[in-house]
Scaffold this motif. Structure first.
Motif, short mmCIF file in Angstrom:
data_model
loop_
_atom_site.label_atom_id
_atom_site.label_comp_id
_atom_site.label_asym_id
_atom_site.label_seq_id
_atom_site.Cartn_x
_atom_site.Cartn_y
_atom_site.Cartn_z
N GLU A 231 12.98 -6.84 -32.41
CA GLU A 231 13.36 -5.34 -32.84
C GLU A 231 12.08 -3.96 -32.90
OE1 GLU A 231 14.13 -4.57 -36.60
OE2 GLU A 231 16.01 -6.09 -37.05
N ALA A 232 11.14 -5.02 -32.58
CA ALA A 232 10.05 -4.19 -31.65
C ALA A 232 9.14 -4.52 -31.34
CB ALA A 232 9.58 -3.71 -33.29
N TYR A 233 8.49 -4.22 -29.71
CA TYR A 233 7.61 -4.71 -29.40
C TYR A 233 6.72 -3.80 -28.45
CZ TYR A 233 10.99 -3.46 -25.45
OH TYR A 233 11.69 -2.54 -24.45
N GLY A 234 5.48 -4.09 -27.55
CA GLY A 234 4.06 -3.41 -27.12
C GLY A 234 3.75 -4.48 -26.18
N LYS A 235 2.29 -3.74 -25.72
CA LYS A 235 1.45 -4.45 -24.82
C LYS A 235 0.13 -3.98 -24.68
CE LYS A 235 3.52 -2.21 -20.63
NZ LYS A 235 4.25 -1.76 -19.36
N ALA B 237 16.23 -5.77 -24.36
CA ALA B 237 16.24 -4.58 -25.09
C ALA B 237 15.94 -3.53 -23.94
CB ALA B 237 14.16 -4.28 -25.52
N THR B 238 15.32 -2.08 -24.34
CA THR B 238 15.92 -0.93 -23.06
C THR B 238 15.23 -0.09 -22.69
OG1 THR B 238 17.44 0.00 -24.79
CG2 THR B 238 18.23 -1.67 -23.42
N THR B 239 14.05 0.03 -23.74
CA THR B 239 12.93 0.48 -23.65
C THR B 239 11.39 0.79 -23.17
OG1 THR B 239 12.68 0.51 -26.29
CG2 THR B 239 13.60 2.35 -25.55
N LEU B 240 10.92 1.54 -22.59
CA LEU B 240 9.39 0.88 -22.25
C LEU B 240 8.82 1.02 -23.35
CD1 LEU B 240 8.87 4.46 -20.00
CD2 LEU B 240 9.72 2.36 -19.28
N LEU B 241 8.33 -0.05 -22.85
CA LEU B 241 7.05 -1.06 -23.20
C LEU B 241 5.50 -0.15 -23.97
CD1 LEU B 241 6.90 -4.07 -21.94
CD2 LEU B 241 7.55 -3.73 -24.60
N PRO B 242 5.60 0.08 -25.31
CA PRO B 242 3.90 1.02 -25.49
C PRO B 242 3.11 0.22 -25.79
CG PRO B 242 5.66 0.37 -27.38
CD PRO B 242 6.56 -0.57 -26.47
N ALA B 243 2.32 0.80 -24.74
CA ALA B 243 0.80 -0.53 -24.49
C ALA B 243 -0.60 0.39 -24.58
CB ALA B 243 1.02 0.38 -23.16
N VAL B 244 -1.52 -0.05 -25.26
CA VAL B 244 -2.58 0.20 -25.01
C VAL B 244 -3.29 -0.71 -24.25
CG1 VAL B 244 -3.63 -1.33 -26.45
CG2 VAL B 244 -4.51 0.04 -26.75
N GLU B 245 -4.60 -0.40 -23.11
CA GLU B 245 -5.23 -0.91 -22.38
C GLU B 245 -6.78 0.24 -22.13
OE1 GLU B 245 -2.93 1.54 -19.84
OE2 GLU B 245 -2.78 1.05 -21.94
N LYS B 246 -7.67 -0.58 -22.27
CA LYS B 246 -8.84 -0.51 -22.37
C LYS B 246 -10.05 -1.10 -21.84
CE LYS B 246 -10.70 -0.82 -27.21
NZ LYS B 246 -11.28 -1.00 -27.97
N ARG B 247 -11.31 -0.53 -21.50
CA ARG B 247 -12.76 -1.93 -20.79
C ARG B 247 -13.43 -2.29 -22.16
NH1 ARG B 247 -14.16 0.50 -16.10
NH2 ARG B 247 -15.54 1.80 -17.60
N ALA B 248 -13.98 -3.40 -22.55
CA ALA B 248 -14.45 -3.77 -23.67
C ALA B 248 -14.73 -5.28 -23.95
CB ALA B 248 -13.74 -3.67 -25.20
N THR C 8 -13.38 -7.87 -29.07
CA THR C 8 -13.65 -6.51 -29.84
C THR C 8 -11.83 -6.02 -30.08
OG1 THR C 8 -13.23 -3.44 -28.00
CG2 THR C 8 -12.08 -5.05 -27.78
N VAL C 9 -11.84 -5.33 -30.50
CA VAL C 9 -10.31 -5.24 -31.28
C VAL C 9 -9.39 -4.30 -30.68
CG1 VAL C 9 -9.04 -4.65 -33.39
CG2 VAL C 9 -11.61 -5.73 -33.92
N PHE C 10 -8.43 -4.09 -30.85
CA PHE C 10 -7.22 -3.34 -30.05
C PHE C 10 -6.47 -3.66 -30.74
CE2 PHE C 10 -7.22 -7.69 -27.91
CZ PHE C 10 -5.87 -7.59 -26.92
N ASP C 11 -5.86 -2.04 -31.10
CA ASP C 11 -4.34 -1.99 -31.52
C ASP C 11 -2.80 -1.98 -30.84
OD1 ASP C 11 -5.51 -2.14 -34.07
OD2 ASP C 11 -5.58 -0.55 -34.15
N ILE C 12 -2.20 -3.10 -30.69
CA ILE C 12 -0.69 -2.87 -30.00
C ILE C 12 0.29 -2.13 -30.39
CG2 ILE C 12 1.37 -4.50 -28.85
CD1 ILE C 12 -1.18 -6.62 -28.31
N PRO C 13 0.49 -0.76 -30.08
CA PRO C 13 1.71 0.08 -30.00
C PRO C 13 2.95 -0.46 -30.19
CG PRO C 13 0.91 0.79 -28.11
CD PRO C 13 0.12 -0.24 -28.63
N LEU C 14 3.92 0.06 -31.62
CA LEU C 14 5.03 -1.37 -31.43
C LEU C 14 5.84 0.21 -31.97
CD1 LEU C 14 4.74 -3.82 -33.26
CD2 LEU C 14 4.62 -4.08 -30.87
N LYS C 15 7.22 -0.80 -30.88
CA LYS C 15 8.63 1.17 -31.24
C LYS C 15 9.77 0.09 -31.31
CE LYS C 15 5.68 4.31 -29.94
NZ LYS C 15 5.35 6.12 -30.85
#
Length: 186
Positions: free
Chosen positions: A78-82, A114-125, A129-136
């Protein structure tokens, strides 16, 4: 030709049974599957044309990760991200190049219907490192109940010359979500 060198995959599944002192029914389930790969551009200095690496690797990553995260979730998405985390010898653009292309994302959109764009996070680390993937929500990014994030940490990745590429999926919105719909404020 650029090839994908996969060191490992990591699967994380989170199940929330209680939130705010109240039982969550059905249990709120979230899954993440991450691939740790060699950065195909590391050690080359500035690479102006990333297209050959994108064409070679992004489709392989999408084809690998999309079915794995859907299987790990074990329920309809129902919700996804990358997300992409680039090791210290790379550029943020290297991670962005691999995840911000339809050659990668369409695999997940198709697997999740799905039909919407995937929300995303990207960083150099550095590794660990902890990273949070946003979901929509998979078909309507304005559905407030599905705006959430999932925290990811891989202790030994990315190494300086690696990239972590991850997909995240949720079987529902936030546990105990009770915000009014966006339309109620318009």
């Amino acid at each position: 030709m650029t090839t994908m060198n996969l060191r490992k995959t990591v699967t994380l599944v989170d199940e929330i049974h209680t939130e705010g002192g109240q039982a969550v029914s059905p249990v709120a389930r979230t899954a993440v599957v991450a691939a740790v790969i060699d950065n195909p551009w590391a050690g080359q200095g500035f690479v102006a044309d990333l297209a050959p690496g994108i064409d070679a690797i992004a489709p392989q990553l999408g084809a690998l990760l999309a079915p794995l995260v859907v299987k790990a979730l074990g329920s309809p998405v129902e919700a996804y991200g990358k997300g992409a985390v680039v090791g210290l010898d790379g550029e943020v653009e290297h991670g962005s190049a691999l995840i911000h292309t339809l050659k990668f994302g369409d695999h997940f959109r198709e697997a999740a219907s799905a039909t919407t764009l995937l929300p995303a996070v990207e960083k150099r680390a550095a590794a660990g490192t902890v990273f949070d993937i946003p979901l929509k929500h998979i078909t309507d990014a304005t559905v407030r109940s599905h705006h959430q994030s999932v925290e990811v940490r891989i202790p030994d990745a990315p190494r300086a010359d690696e990239i972590v590429i991850a997909l995240a999926a949720a079987a529902q919105g936030r546990p105990q979500a009770r915000l009014a719909p966006l339309k109620s404020e318009q």
